[in-house]
Design a protein around this motif. Structure first.
Motif, PDB file in Angstrom:
ATOM      1  N   TYR A 144      87.723 169.393  91.078  1.00 57.91           N
ATOM      2  CA  TYR A 144      88.246 169.044  89.758  1.00 57.91           C
ATOM      3  C   TYR A 144      89.037 170.192  89.139  1.00 57.91           C
ATOM      4  O   TYR A 144      90.034 169.951  88.461  1.00 57.91           O
ATOM      5  CB  TYR A 144      87.135 168.558  88.829  1.00 57.91           C
ATOM      6  CG  TYR A 144      86.762 167.135  89.124  1.00 57.91           C
ATOM      7  CD1 TYR A 144      87.671 166.095  88.907  1.00 57.91           C
ATOM      8  CD2 TYR A 144      85.532 166.811  89.671  1.00 57.91           C
ATOM      9  CE1 TYR A 144      87.361 164.785  89.216  1.00 57.91           C
ATOM     10  CE2 TYR A 144      85.204 165.500  89.979  1.00 57.91           C
ATOM     11  CZ  TYR A 144      86.127 164.493  89.747  1.00 57.91           C
ATOM     12  OH  TYR A 144      85.811 163.196  90.053  1.00 57.91           O
ATOM     13  N   SER A 180      86.310 156.897  77.625  1.00 62.37           N
ATOM     14  CA  SER A 180      87.265 157.822  78.252  1.00 62.37           C
ATOM     15  C   SER A 180      88.599 157.794  77.519  1.00 62.37           C
ATOM     16  O   SER A 180      89.242 158.840  77.330  1.00 62.37           O
ATOM     17  CB  SER A 180      87.470 157.463  79.721  1.00 62.37           C
ATOM     18  OG  SER A 180      86.275 157.624  80.438  1.00 62.37           O
ATOM     19  N   GLU A 219      85.175 165.819  85.389  1.00 57.84           N
ATOM     20  CA  GLU A 219      85.755 164.537  85.764  1.00 57.84           C
ATOM     21  C   GLU A 219      86.348 163.841  84.546  1.00 57.84           C
ATOM     22  O   GLU A 219      87.446 163.283  84.611  1.00 57.84           O
ATOM     23  CB  GLU A 219      84.701 163.647  86.436  1.00 57.84           C
ATOM     24  CG  GLU A 219      85.263 162.404  87.097  1.00 57.84           C
ATOM     25  CD  GLU A 219      85.586 161.259  86.153  1.00 57.84           C
ATOM     26  OE1 GLU A 219      86.482 160.462  86.464  1.00 57.84           O
ATOM     27  OE2 GLU A 219      84.952 161.163  85.073  1.00 57.84           O
ATOM     28  N   GLN A 220      85.653 163.883  83.423  1.00 60.52           N
ATOM     29  CA  GLN A 220      86.142 163.222  82.222  1.00 60.52           C
ATOM     30  C   GLN A 220      87.357 163.939  81.623  1.00 60.52           C
ATOM     31  O   GLN A 220      88.262 163.287  81.093  1.00 60.52           O
ATOM     32  CB  GLN A 220      85.030 163.085  81.189  1.00 60.52           C
ATOM     33  CG  GLN A 220      84.030 162.005  81.534  1.00 60.52           C
ATOM     34  CD  GLN A 220      84.678 160.633  81.619  1.00 60.52           C
ATOM     35  OE1 GLN A 220      85.309 160.163  80.681  1.00 60.52           O
ATOM     36  NE2 GLN A 220      84.511 159.969  82.755  1.00 60.52           N
ATOM     37  N   ARG A 243      90.147 162.820  83.883  1.00 63.24           N
ATOM     38  CA  ARG A 243      90.481 161.432  83.553  1.00 63.24           C
ATOM     39  C   ARG A 243      91.281 161.379  82.259  1.00 63.24           C
ATOM     40  O   ARG A 243      92.243 160.617  82.136  1.00 63.24           O
ATOM     41  CB  ARG A 243      89.191 160.615  83.437  1.00 63.24           C
ATOM     42  CG  ARG A 243      89.402 159.142  83.196  1.00 63.24           C
ATOM     43  CD  ARG A 243      88.052 158.428  83.152  1.00 63.24           C
ATOM     44  NE  ARG A 243      87.348 158.524  84.414  1.00 63.24           N
ATOM     45  CZ  ARG A 243      87.323 157.569  85.338  1.00 63.24           C
ATOM     46  NH1 ARG A 243      87.957 156.436  85.126  1.00 63.24           N
ATOM     47  NH2 ARG A 243      86.658 157.735  86.461  1.00 63.24           N
ATOM     48  N   ARG A 267      94.838 162.259  82.926  1.00 65.09           N
ATOM     49  CA  ARG A 267      95.508 161.155  83.614  1.00 65.09           C
ATOM     50  C   ARG A 267      95.906 160.069  82.605  1.00 65.09           C
ATOM     51  O   ARG A 267      97.006 159.533  82.672  1.00 65.09           O
ATOM     52  CB  ARG A 267      94.603 160.556  84.701  1.00 65.09           C
ATOM     53  CG  ARG A 267      94.173 161.527  85.786  1.00 65.09           C
ATOM     54  CD  ARG A 267      95.211 161.792  86.794  1.00 65.09           C
ATOM     55  NE  ARG A 267      95.512 160.592  87.556  1.00 65.09           N
ATOM     56  CZ  ARG A 267      96.342 160.557  88.575  1.00 65.09           C
ATOM     57  NH1 ARG A 267      96.939 161.662  88.972  1.00 65.09           N
ATOM     58  NH2 ARG A 267      96.601 159.437  89.212  1.00 65.09           N
ATOM     59  N   TYR A 307      94.203 155.694  86.885  1.00 63.22           N
ATOM     60  CA  TYR A 307      92.886 156.265  87.081  1.00 63.22           C
ATOM     61  C   TYR A 307      91.926 155.103  87.331  1.00 63.22           C
ATOM     62  O   TYR A 307      92.196 153.985  86.968  1.00 63.22           O
ATOM     63  CB  TYR A 307      92.441 157.098  85.876  1.00 63.22           C
ATOM     64  CG  TYR A 307      92.146 156.276  84.652  1.00 63.22           C
ATOM     65  CD1 TYR A 307      90.846 155.911  84.312  1.00 63.22           C
ATOM     66  CD2 TYR A 307      93.166 155.826  83.813  1.00 63.22           C
ATOM     67  CE1 TYR A 307      90.575 155.138  83.197  1.00 63.22           C
ATOM     68  CE2 TYR A 307      92.912 155.057  82.688  1.00 63.22           C
ATOM     69  CZ  TYR A 307      91.614 154.723  82.392  1.00 63.22           C
ATOM     70  OH  TYR A 307      91.341 153.950  81.300  1.00 63.22           O
ATOM     71  N   LYS A 358      89.057 152.689  86.737  1.00 60.74           N
ATOM     72  CA  LYS A 358      88.380 152.213  85.522  1.00 60.74           C
ATOM     73  C   LYS A 358      86.952 151.833  85.795  1.00 60.74           C
ATOM     74  O   LYS A 358      86.516 151.251  86.634  1.00 60.74           O
ATOM     75  CB  LYS A 358      89.136 151.033  84.919  1.00 60.74           C
ATOM     76  CG  LYS A 358      90.469 151.478  84.395  1.00 60.74           C
ATOM     77  CD  LYS A 358      91.157 150.333  83.692  1.00 60.74           C
ATOM     78  CE  LYS A 358      92.519 150.801  83.202  1.00 60.74           C
ATOM     79  NZ  LYS A 358      93.233 149.845  82.464  1.00 60.74           N
TER      80      LYS A 358
END
Length: 159
Positions: free
Chosen positions: A23, A85, A143-144, A147, A150, A157, A159
């Motif tokens: 990441y 997100s 990761e968030q 995301r 993105r 990304y 979902k």
């Protein structure tokens, strides 16, 4: 934008290290990311509430030494605000528009964050009512953040 992840303890498990490395690599095209670790305190089983507060305070002092005055600080706390997100992405984008060029996310140790750190935080974020190991929380947070970038850049990304 510059993002720091301020956290307690070192990652020992190779699978967490690999995920974090991945990441960090993915995020390098969007932001400057630093992971700032501070030492954790040994936490024996069955310790008193007073001893738990002392441990959180010691770890909190170490975290406070990494927190910059000009940074926008987001503490990860179970009583924080829960977001989708998409909402997290909009909030990061809004912070950038408002001129907040340095964001610091703070992850406590196994007992959580000290009151001093929570008071310094500009916002508190919760990912769930569930409790996660703080090492895993780094991966989930990264990761968030990835995301979010993105979404901000209108890139696909999962979902």
């Amino acid at each position: 934008m510059k993002i720091d992840i301020c956290c307690v303890g070192k990652i020992k498990e190779a699978y967490y290290k690999d995920a974090i490395k991945e990441y960090v690599k993915r995020l390098s095209r969007y932001t400057t990311l630093n992971i700032l670790e501070v030492a954790d305190e040994k936490t024996p089983d069955g310790i008193s509430e007073t001893a738990q507060i002392q441990i959180k305070d010691k770890e909190g002092e170490r975290l406070m030494s990494k927190i910059k005055e000009e940074a926008y600080v987001i503490a990860l706390a179970i009583d924080g605000t829960k977001k989708s997100s998409e909402k997290m992405a909009r909030d990061l984008e809004r912070l950038t528009i408002e001129g907040k060029s340095h964001i610091q996310f703070v992850i406590g140790g196994s007992l959580g964050l000290s009151n001093q750190v929570l008071k310094r935080a500009d916002a508190k974020l919760s990912f769930s009512d569930l409790t996660f190991p703080h090492q895993l929380m780094r991966v989930i947070l990264l990761e968030q953040i990835y995301r979010s970038f993105r979404i901000i850049h209108h890139e696909p990304y999962h979902k």
